[in-house]
Each structure stands twice: as C-alpha cells, then as structure tokens.
Design an enzyme around this catalytic site. Structure first.
Site, short mmCIF file in Angstrom:
data_model
loop_
_atom_site.label_atom_id
_atom_site.label_comp_id
_atom_site.label_asym_id
_atom_site.label_seq_id
_atom_site.Cartn_x
_atom_site.Cartn_y
_atom_site.Cartn_z
N TYR A 35 0.82 -1.21 0.00
CA TYR A 35 0.00 0.00 0.00
C TYR A 35 0.86 1.27 0.00
O TYR A 35 0.44 2.31 -0.48
CB TYR A 35 -0.92 -0.03 1.22
CG TYR A 35 -2.21 0.75 1.07
CD1 TYR A 35 -3.04 0.57 -0.04
CD2 TYR A 35 -2.61 1.65 2.05
CE1 TYR A 35 -4.23 1.26 -0.15
CE2 TYR A 35 -3.80 2.35 1.94
CZ TYR A 35 -4.60 2.15 0.83
OH TYR A 35 -5.79 2.85 0.72
N LYS B 168 -3.80 8.18 3.36
CA LYS B 168 -5.03 7.91 4.10
C LYS B 168 -4.94 8.42 5.53
O LYS B 168 -5.93 8.88 6.11
CB LYS B 168 -5.35 6.40 4.09
CG LYS B 168 -5.81 5.87 2.74
CD LYS B 168 -7.11 6.51 2.28
CE LYS B 168 -7.66 5.82 1.04
NZ LYS B 168 -8.86 6.50 0.51
#
Length: 257
Positions: free
Chosen positions: A156, A163
């Site tokens: 990720y 995020k």
C-alpha cells in the site's frame, strides 16, 4: 414507506464501475429517497454509462478535485441541478504507480505530493467548494472513504500516509465545521475488488489478511455493506456523530494476534 434520505440532496464522487463503493452508495441513496448528482474524472462518459444502471437517471458532471476552475464552478452547476446540498461522498484516491507496490523508500516527492493532493487535501477542497450549498440552519453530512491508516499494509506504501492525512483532515474539518452543524465522518472499508484496488500491485497479498482475521465473513466482491455505511452517515440517524471513523471491515480492525 419513506426512506432514511427522503428529501436529501447528495453529491457523490467516485462512481467508476458497478463494483465501486460509490456506485452502491448512490444506488442505496436513491432507493432511500435522495436526489443525487455524480461527479467524474477523468472519463465522465464511463461514469455516465455506469449511472444508467442506477434506479433513477442522474446528472454526471466533470470534476477534477485538483483543478481550481472545476471546484470554482461546482456551486453553480449543483445549484442549478439540485438547488443545494445536504451531503456529499468523497470517494477519491490516487497514487502514481511508483508510490505503490513495495517502492516506498524510492518514491520521489512529486509522486507523494500527487497522492496527498488527490487523496487527502481534496477532502477539504471539495467540502469547501460545496459549503455554500449547505443551508446554515440545517447543516449537512460529509462522508469520506479510508482504508485503516493505523497500520503499515503490504504493497500500500504511500497510500497509507495519504489515508492517514485524510483521517486527520476529516478530524480538523469536523472541528471547524461543527458550528455550522456539518458532520464529517469516514467509512473505513475492508478490501474490495474495485478499480482502485486493482491499481495496487500485489493487492491480493494485502487482502489475504481478511481470509484468516475477519470475525464476520468478508466478501471482497460485495461493496454493498460499505455503501450502506455511507448512506447511514449521510442520513439523520447520526445527528451528533462527527470526526469519527466507522469500520465496515468485518471486524479486522479490532483483532489482536
């Protein structure tokens, strides 16, 4: 029978495919009585095609959340179509390929900056563009989508810090917009086979965590639970909840070893 969004006017971003959480949020919102408007970028024609699968016809407008001109004209376009807004869904995230897939230590700042602008700062810029459309006396609801930023996930990479920035941005928006009775919350969804997920190299490795750690059976092909969570937060059923992250992840977020 009335729906929980009866009379609500909602702007929804991120409808790219039928597998998009935003598509299911839009579908359920219409079924629950909302009038909606969709935004799309970079291919509005793709969203227009998908929008035909919704229960009712809806307008699709082009919106690049990093483009000040697009943001500047949003108020007039939405006001002409819906008269105002009661809520919005920010379902937008993007990182260049060199910011994903195990390249964390080598990603150039330009790519990190793009990920932060599109995935985090845009929550603020989109909300502010829509702010004049939300009546002061009634307020409204802003909902965004995150993927639990408490952890470092395989593959990720820079979407993780992006995020985390989105989650912090949501808290500060909640603080500053509370006096206008605008609630700002996020849905933290488990992994789904959406277009966004498919753009992450090695996403399957990340998703395997849910096979063994999710207390509730998790179906990667079913975005509807996350869409329901979005609609619940857009409704008046959480009138005093803001700055919150609601997990729709089968329970993985609370599991220890």
């Amino acid at each position: 029978m009335s729906g929980i969004l009866d009379g609500k006017r909602i702007l929804i971003t991120g409808v790219l495919m039928e597998s998009s959480i935003a598509f299911h949020a839009a579908k359920i919102a219409q079924e629950q009585g909302a009038e909606i408007i969709l935004t799309a970028f970079p291919r509005p024609t793709l969203t227009e095609r998908i929008a035909k699968k919704l229960p009712k016809p809806t307008k699709v407008i082009e919106l690049d959340v990093t483009n000040e001109e697009h943001l500047g004209r949003l108020e007039d376009v939405v006001r002409a179509e819906l008269g105002g807004l009661d809520g919005l869904l920010h379902s937008i995230g993007f990182a260049p390929q060199d910011a994903l897939g195990g390249n964390f230590l080598n990603t150039p700042f330009e790519s990190v900056a793009t990920a932060m602008h599109v995935s985090a700062y845009s929550l603020k810029s989109l909300t502010m563009a829509c702010l004049p459309l939300m009546p002061e006396e009634q307020g409204g609801s802003v909902v965004g989508m995150t993927f639990d930023a408490q952890f470092a996930w395989p593959q990720y990479d820079w979407m993780g810090p992006a995020k985390a920035a989105l989650e912090a941005t949501n808290r500060y928006l909640a603080r500053d917009l509370g006096p206008r009775n605008i609630r700002c919350n996020l849905i933290s969804a488990g992994p789904l086979g959406s277009m966004a997920a498919k753009s992450i190299p090695g996403f399957g490795e990340l998703a395997k965590v849910w096979d063994t750690r999710s207390p509730l059976a998790w179906d990667m092909s079913d975005p509807e639970p996350a869409g329901r969570g979005v609609v619940a937060l857009l409704s008046d059923f959480f009138p005093k909840t803001t700055g919150e992250i609601i997990h729709v992840d089968g329970g993985v977020h609370m599991m220890g070893a």
